[in-house]
Structures are given as C-alpha cells and as structure tokens.
Write an enzyme that holds these catalytic residues in place. Structure first.
Site: not given
Ligand code: SAH
Ligand code: MG
Length: 221
Positions: A55, A80, A133, A150, A153, A178-179
């Site tokens: 993330g 990501d 991911s 992260d 979600h 996180h979260d």
């Molecule tokens: N850590 C960041 C926030 C992450 S938001 C901060 O500090 O601001 C969640 C991220 O997860 C997004 O950018 C989204 O593109 C990524 N994401 C969601 N599903 C995903 C997946 N299946 N594979 C890779 N990335 C993913």
């Molecule tokens: Mg988060």
C-alpha cells in the site's frame, strides 16, 4: 481487556522529511508515521535487512518506513498497483479526482509516489514493485524482517495480503497492520479481523500500538 497499556515508541524524522511527509497526499497521521519509522529502524537493523510495505499510494508511509530503514542501510520494498482501492474510486469517500489520469481515466498514484521519493532522498533504500499484491508476494523473498499491511481494506484482499505476507515474517521479525479499529463505528472490519487472527493461539505477540497501527512480533515460529 484489562492489561498494561502498550508503549508508544516513535522516531522523529529530520525536519525536512517530516515536512515532506506532512505535505504528501495519503492516510498516515504523523504520530503513526513516527511509530512506523521506529519499528522499521528496529526491525531493519542491518544493511542486508529487508522490509515489505503493501500500500504505497503516494508514498506518505513509505517516507517513514524508508527513513527507519536508511539508518542501517537496509531496503524497503513497497508494493502497489497504484490504481487505488475500492474506497478510492469515483463516488467513494476517499476518491481524489486530482489523481485520475486523463488518458486512461484510472486513478494513478505512481507519478506522485515517484515525486515523493525523488524529493525524499531515500531512493537508495526503496525498491518499488508496481503489481497486484498477490503477484508481488509470489516473487518476493520468503523471509523478511518486517511486513507492513496497508493495502486494500476489502475482506478478500485484506485476508489475501495477510495469508500471503504474514508467513514471510522471519522469527523475531515484525508484522505491522494499519487501520485496526476494534469499534466498527471507527473503521472497516477486515484489518481488525486479520489482527485478531494474527494474535491468536500460536501466533504473533502484540508489542506496541499507536493510533490504528498495531505492531506484532513473531515469536520464533
Ligand atoms: N500507505 C499509504 C496509504 C495506502 S492506501 C499512505 O501512507 O498514505 C491503500 C493502497 O493499496 C492504494 O494505493 C491501493 O492502490 C493499494 N492496493 C489496494 N489493493 C491492492 C492490491 N490488490 N494490490 C496492490 N495494491 C493494492
Ligand atoms: Mg491505512
């Protein structure tokens, strides 16, 4: 639960990096970011240590983790697909129209992330993987010193990240999630659910908490 409060351990960033992190779009409050920096510095304590972040978004949390990694000369791999999560899509609360690529019409955080990294000066300590991911999990090392979850979600993706990446945490290494909100009124269930699973019988030990960030240590599995 009746227990001693967990410690609040944080590492302050140099002023320039702290300012940069404050200016980058994203979802990482400063106090939680400083906790990320602390645990990254602790977990990634040799130049050959490896950590994984899932993330990246625009690189806000990456700055904190990479700063922690940089102290020993370690490396952070940040994963990501850069097309955002469901809650970043049009019509959702976390949608940001400025991040939509006018040609593809897709949310695209990759160029923002690169900008963040270029300004940070932490390039030598970060390897970016642009992929879903689950694909990244298949090619990344089986054992690392730190994993920070992260990413998406939603239930399916949160559990997939947990199942794919938690086993990569080496004995004595750290899993950060996180979260994590115990109270459903404060946030979605999946991060809480994977946290509960992680600290279940035979699992990880919770060592610190900062806001919605939970820090778990692998007990020599
Ligand atoms: N850590 C960041 C926030 C992450 S938001 C901060 O500090 O601001 C969640 C991220 O997860 C997004 O950018 C989204 O593109 C990524 N994401 C969601 N599903 C995903 C997946 N299946 N594979 C890779 N990335 C993913
Ligand atoms: Mg988060």
């Amino acid at each position: 639960m009746n227990r001693e409060p967990l410690p609040k351990l944080r590492l302050e960033l140099p002023a320039g990096l702290e300012r940069l992190a404050g200016s980058v779009k994203g979802f990482m409050p400063g106090n939680e970011g400083e906790a990320l920096a602390y645990w990254a510095a602790k977990a990634l304590d040799t130049s050959s240590s490896l950590g994984i972040e899932i993330g990246t978004y625009c690189g806000k949390s990456t700055i904190y983790l990479a700063y922690g990694a940089s102290i020993s000369g370690a490396t952070l791999v940040t994963v990501d697909h850069h097309h955002g999560s469901e809650e970043n899509g049009p019509g959702w609360a976390y949608h940001d129209p400025q991040l939509v690529d006018p040609v593809t019409g897709k949310l695209d955080t990759l160029y923002r992330f690169r900008r963040t990294l270029d300004i940070s000066g932490l390039q030598d300590h970060v390897v970016a993987v642009v992929a879903p991911s689950a694909r990244a999990a298949a090619i990344l090392p089986k054992q690392v010193s730190l994993v920070f979850i992260d990413g998406g979600h939603g239930r399916e993706i949160a559990w997939s990240d947990y199942r794919n990446f938690a086993p990569k945490v080496a004995p004595g290494g750290y899993l950060l999630i996180h979260d994590v909100f115990e109270d459903p009124a404060q946030g979605g269930r999946p991060p809480w659910e994977i946290f509960v699973e992680a600290v279940g019988p035979g699992g990880f030990q919770e060592v610190a908490q900062e806001g919605s960030l939970r820090v778990l240590r692998s007990g020599g599995r």
